[in-house]
Structure formats: C-alpha cells, structure tokens
Design a protein around this motif. Structure first.
Motif, PDB file in Angstrom:
ATOM      1  N   PRO A   1       2.627   3.207   6.139  1.00 22.79           N
ATOM      2  CA  PRO A   1       3.870   2.507   6.393  1.00 22.79           C
ATOM      3  C   PRO A   1       4.004   2.172   7.870  1.00 22.79           C
ATOM      4  N   SER A   2       5.067   1.451   8.207  1.00 24.09           N
ATOM      5  CA  SER A   2       5.415   1.245   9.608  1.00 24.09           C
ATOM      6  C   SER A   2       5.909   2.564  10.180  1.00 24.09           C
ATOM      7  N   TYR A   3       5.597   2.791  11.465  1.00 21.95           N
ATOM      8  CA  TYR A   3       6.006   4.056  12.075  1.00 21.95           C
ATOM      9  C   TYR A   3       7.523   4.162  12.185  1.00 21.95           C
ATOM     10  N   ALA A   4       8.169   3.103  12.655  1.00 24.15           N
ATOM     11  CA  ALA A   4       9.586   3.201  13.014  1.00 24.15           C
ATOM     12  C   ALA A   4      10.477   3.557  11.839  1.00 24.15           C
ATOM     13  N   HIS A   5      10.161   3.029  10.629  1.00 20.92           N
ATOM     14  CA  HIS A   5      11.076   3.213   9.503  1.00 20.92           C
ATOM     15  C   HIS A   5      10.424   3.828   8.267  1.00 20.92           C
ATOM     16  N   GLY A   6       9.113   3.974   8.275  1.00 21.04           N
ATOM     17  CA  GLY A   6       8.443   4.621   7.149  1.00 21.04           C
ATOM     18  C   GLY A   6       8.385   3.795   5.888  1.00 21.04           C
ATOM     19  N   VAL A   7       8.436   2.457   6.010  1.00 17.99           N
ATOM     20  CA  VAL A   7       8.368   1.597   4.834  1.00 17.99           C
ATOM     21  C   VAL A   7       7.028   0.870   4.797  1.00 17.99           C
ATOM     22  N   VAL A   8       6.588   0.549   3.592  1.00 14.07           N
ATOM     23  CA  VAL A   8       5.311  -0.139   3.397  1.00 14.07           C
ATOM     24  C   VAL A   8       5.560  -1.639   3.280  1.00 14.07           C
ATOM     25  N   ASP A   9       4.859  -2.393   4.092  1.00 16.92           N
ATOM     26  CA  ASP A   9       4.980  -3.851   4.020  1.00 16.92           C
ATOM     27  C   ASP A   9       4.402  -4.365   2.697  1.00 16.92           C
ATOM     28  N   PRO A  10       4.822  -5.557   2.259  1.00 13.26           N
ATOM     29  CA  PRO A  10       4.275  -6.149   1.028  1.00 13.26           C
ATOM     30  C   PRO A  10       2.849  -6.656   1.264  1.00 13.26           C
ATOM     31  N   ILE A  11       1.898  -5.749   1.205  1.00 14.33           N
ATOM     32  CA  ILE A  11       0.512  -6.038   1.555  1.00 14.33           C
ATOM     33  C   ILE A  11      -0.121  -7.114   0.661  1.00 14.33           C
ATOM     34  N   PRO A  12       0.018  -7.051  -0.682  1.00 13.58           N
ATOM     35  CA  PRO A  12      -0.661  -8.055  -1.505  1.00 13.58           C
ATOM     36  C   PRO A  12      -0.294  -9.498  -1.152  1.00 13.58           C
ATOM     37  N   GLU A  13       0.980  -9.754  -0.929  1.00 17.66           N
ATOM     38  CA  GLU A  13       1.407 -11.122  -0.617  1.00 17.66           C
ATOM     39  C   GLU A  13       0.902 -11.565   0.754  1.00 17.66           C
ATOM     40  N   ILE A  14       0.959 -10.657   1.734  1.00 17.09           N
ATOM     41  CA  ILE A  14       0.507 -11.000   3.086  1.00 17.09           C
ATOM     42  C   ILE A  14      -1.006 -11.180   3.105  1.00 17.09           C
ATOM     43  N   ALA A  15      -1.723 -10.308   2.402  1.00 17.73           N
ATOM     44  CA  ALA A  15      -3.183 -10.421   2.341  1.00 17.73           C
ATOM     45  C   ALA A  15      -3.601 -11.717   1.655  1.00 17.73           C
ATOM     46  N   ALA A  16      -2.856 -12.112   0.639  1.00 18.63           N
ATOM     47  CA  ALA A  16      -3.178 -13.367  -0.049  1.00 18.63           C
ATOM     48  C   ALA A  16      -3.025 -14.550   0.897  1.00 18.63           C
ATOM     49  N   ALA A  17      -1.977 -14.527   1.719  1.00 19.43           N
ATOM     50  CA  ALA A  17      -1.769 -15.611   2.691  1.00 19.43           C
ATOM     51  C   ALA A  17      -2.887 -15.639   3.719  1.00 19.43           C
ATOM     52  N   ALA A  18      -3.311 -14.452   4.187  1.00 17.09           N
ATOM     53  CA  ALA A  18      -4.401 -14.390   5.154  1.00 17.09           C
ATOM     54  C   ALA A  18      -5.700 -14.889   4.548  1.00 17.09           C
ATOM     55  N   ALA A  19      -5.994 -14.446   3.327  1.00 15.84           N
ATOM     56  CA  ALA A  19      -7.226 -14.872   2.661  1.00 15.84           C
ATOM     57  C   ALA A  19      -7.246 -16.373   2.427  1.00 15.84           C
ATOM     58  N   SER A  20      -6.091 -16.928   2.054  1.00 19.69           N
ATOM     59  CA  SER A  20      -5.999 -18.364   1.826  1.00 19.69           C
ATOM     60  C   SER A  20      -6.325 -19.157   3.080  1.00 19.69           C
TER      61      SER A  20
END
Length: 469
Positions: free
Chosen positions: A166-185
């Motif tokens: 997760p992010s250090y400051a708040h302990g939440v996990v970013d929406p990795i699948p959607e962001i990774a899909a955008a990067a891969a595209s």
C-alpha cells in the motif's frame, strides 16, 4: 571489550525501543524472541564476506538467488522473474527508476508518472537521475490513485508508471490492474511499490482477506519492490527488487572496464556489500517459513483490526481512507485539540506515533505502523490514546503567534543565507546539540505554517547541525 559494549548499551538507552510494539514507526517486530538471535548469529557468520564478487563468495550468490526466488513465488512470479537484493526500499525504488530510464535512451527528457501518495523515494530517484516527475492527484476521500488521471498523465516521455501496495501515508492499495493496463497500453513499464505490503498482503489473502490484486499476476506489472526488513521481520537493511524478466533488470546493472583495476560489475547502487544483512535475512526467512509467516500475518491482522476500530471509536478522531494493510493514519475532527500534542502525550505514556504534516488533500495526521508485536497490547494502546486525546483537548490548540506564522509563510528558502537559517532554527527550537526537546508540538505547529520547500530546507539544516561532531 566489556567496557566498549557497556558504553554502547549506555548510548542505546536513549533510543526508542525496537521491541515490544511501543514504537509504531521505523521498526518491525515479530515478537518472536529467537528471530533476533538467529539473525545476529547469521550476520556474524557472513559479515566479512563481500557481495562485490559473487564468484569469490558463492554462498552469498546462493542466498540471494534463494531469497529472490522466494519473493517471486510469493508475488506471482514465473520462471522468468529476475531480481536483486538491495539495501532497502529506497534503493529498490531508485533502481526501478534507473532501469526504466536507461532502457529508453531515445527519450530526451524522460518522465515518471506517480500518484501524489507515492513514496518520497521516487522523488529522490527523479532528483538523482535527472528524470521529470509527473505527480497526479489522488482521490481526496480514499487517497487511492485515480486510474483515469494516471492514464491521462502518460505521454511519449513516460518511461515508468508507479503505484503503491500500500501507500505509506494512508495504508491503502492503489487500483493496480487499471493503472497497469494503461501503462501496458502505452508500452510503458509499471512498478508496484510493495515495500511494505509485499510480504504481508499475500498472507492476508491466504487468511481470507479481500486483498486487491497487485502482483505479477496483474497484466502490465513489470517490477515490484518488497522489503524483507519490514514484514518478513528480517534485520535491516534488506529489500528485493523483482523484474518480470532479466532483460528488464539489465539496465540497472553497471559495468566499467575503463580503468587499470578490476572490471567493476554492480547489480545495485552499491559495490562492496557486507554479506551480513543478506545472511541474516536468509536465516530468518528459512526459520520462520510459510507457517511462521502465516501465523505472524494472522496476529498482525487481528491487531490492526482492533486498533483501527478502536481509534475510530475515540471521540474526535477519524481514520483516513480505508486502510487494507498494516498502516493506519488518523486525523482530528474539529479544532478542539492538536494532534501534535496527542503525539507528545503518547510519548509520555511510552508510545511513539509518527506525525505527518498536511499535504494537498491529506490533512495533518498521526501514523501507525502495526506489527505482530502489537498483538495483546491493543487495549493498553487505545486506553493511552484516549487519555492522550483528553489531555490534548484540555490543553487546547497549540498557539502560534500570527505574526510569526505570517513571517514564516512569506519566506523564500532560495534567498536565505546559512546564518538566517540558523536563526530560524533557533526560533523554532531546532538547534541540534542534544537533539530534540521532549515536547515537539510547538515546533511541529510552527513547521506546519512553513511552505514545504522551506520545511525541507529547515530540516535539512537541522540534520546538518545534528551531524556535527
């Protein structure tokens, strides 16, 4: 020898405790007594070995490959997954940026796209390696990266996209699948900073928790960092940087034959590397094993759940976002009391909680890193936290002279001389010498009125004062 060790123990007596769950930042305590003994013995056995040349010390090569394989197995890696052992999460993040930059030499002005909650290590990486950072705002309620905004920030100069698990400051996990899909595209590398969550979230998932997807099983993820000195409960400092394949790793390797000595070959930023931390980590990981880590994750999850619900139940406190890992950040509702005073009151009661200044949509808050050692002391912690809030409410907000606040807010750090900075440090109570005063609330309240560049410079100058013999 005994005199020297006695002196060392005397020096250490002024430090924050590293065991017992009283320091909820910086340290990770399994609560398993023999772990420290095993780590210390393994460290002593290999501390004189040098990781600079794996052909001279094949034991280090064997242990490194073993730890990389174990991390890859935990994080959805394949037979192609490659990695490197580093000195810590910052070095792992630096290397991820360096590898991405050097893999795209045709990009004249490379950039990295990262959410505003990404670890400061990525800011350090862009600074050191001359890469532009494109910082994208996060959702102000959840503090998660916004996939559409991240996608829009990617352009022809982007060499790496970053998200946290997760992010250090708040302990939440970013929406990795959607962001990774955008990067891969866009044909761009995608790094997941799982320095904190990488060794504990998979075990949470095995325990039945609904953990968001973040590992190599997500299409588009090309590298992951995971620190063994966090929730693998190994001695500092050992981290693993994993790449989906060896070709992605190649560009953070360094080689130089352009001098009369040996040909220098470095897989990381360091050349000489003591075998001590690596051997200590290898020994602890083998000792605890799958069952040990599953049990530690179970009791850590119990502690996190109890502390999070207990914090939320205290009048005047609000947990930020919906933390999914082991980190909790909470803020104050209303202006009845100052959280900096709460931190001071907790220290009086024997607990260290970490203040975090306000930044963009994130209000000033207190941060907790919960470990297995906190299991069993949740009630005591929450009782002391409630008492600290009550004491802070009785004391009222920390006063900052409006004229002083206005003056500080008007300062431009780029125009101040060293002498002027020393004067400001004296006003703020940051004079170096013996370190910090017992009560930090007045200092933190004044620092909160400073711009972020000024605060950076003031604290840098203070650090320089501390590191003066």
């Amino acid at each position: 020898m005994n005199d020297v060790l006695a002196r060392l123990r005397e020096l250490r007596s002024g430090d924050l405790p590293t065991h017992g769950g009283r320091t909820l930042a910086y340290v990770y305590d399994s609560g398993v007594s023999e772990v420290d003994e095993i780590a210390a013995a393994a460290h002593a056995l290999a501390s004189s070995a040098n990781g600079l040349d794996p052909t001279a010390f094949p034991s280090l090569l064997r242990m490194e490959n073993d730890l990389v394989a174990r991390a890859a197995g935990l994080l959805g890696g394949t037979a192609a997954t490659a990695g490197a052992i580093t000195s810590g999460g910052t070095e792992s993040c630096l290397l991820a940026v360096l590898a991405a930059r050097d893999a795209r030499p045709e990009v004249a002005s490379p950039s990295v796209v990262l959410p505003e909650t990404a670890h400061a290590a990525f800011h350090k990486a862009t600074h050191l390696f001359g890469v532009r950072k494109i910082v994208v705002p996060v959702d102000p309620e959840t503090f998660r990266a916004v996939p559409s905004a991240m996608a829009e920030a990617i352009d022809e100069s982007t060499v790496l996209v970053v998200a946290s698990a997760p992010s250090y400051a708040h302990g939440v996990v970013d929406p990795i699948p959607e962001i990774a899909a955008a990067a891969a595209s866009a044909g761009v590398r995608m790094h997941v900073d799982a320095c904190i969550g990488g060794w504990v979230l998979p075990y949470f998932a095995k325990l039945g928790a609904a953990v968001p997807r973040f590992d190599f099983g997500v299409p588009g993820v090309t590298s992951i960092s995971v620190d063994l000195h966090k929730y693998a409960y190994c001695a500092k400092g050992v981290s693993v940087l994993l790449h989906a394949d060896a070709e992605l790793r190649r560009t953070h390797y360094f080689a130089s034959a352009a001098w009369p000595g040996y040909t220098m070959l470095n897989p990381t930023l360091q050349s000489t590397r003591s075998g001590g931390p690596l051997a200590a980590a290898w020994a602890v990981v083998h000792h605890l094993g799958e069952e040990g880590y599953l049990r530690l994750a179970e009791i850590t999850r119990e502690a996190v759940t109890r502390i999070r619900s207990g914090v939320a139940a205290i009048d005047g406190l609000r947990v930020l976002g919906k933390p999914e890992s082991t980190l909790i950040a909470f803020t104050a509702e209303g202006a009845r009391f100052d959280l900096f005073t709460v931190a001071d009151e907790m220290k009086v009661r024997g607990w260290y909680v970490q203040p975090q200044f306000a930044h963009r949509s994130s209000p000033m808050n207190l941060h907790l890193t919960v470990t297995a050692a906190n299991r069993g002391s949740e009630t005591e912690f929450l009782t002391d936290l409630a008492a600290s809030v009550a004491s802070a409410a009785a004391a009222g907000p920390v006063p900052v002279d409006p004229d002083v606040a206005a003056f500080v807010a008007s300062l431009d750090p780029a125009t101040l001389t060293g002498e002027q900075f020393r004067g400001l440090l004296a006003v703020a109570g940051l004079t170096g010498g013996a370190g910090l005063p017992e009560r930090m609330a007045p200092i933190n309240a004044l620092l909160a009125t400073a711009s972020e560049p000024l605060r950076e410079r003031l604290l840098t100058e203070f650090l320089g004062a501390l590191y003066t013999p």
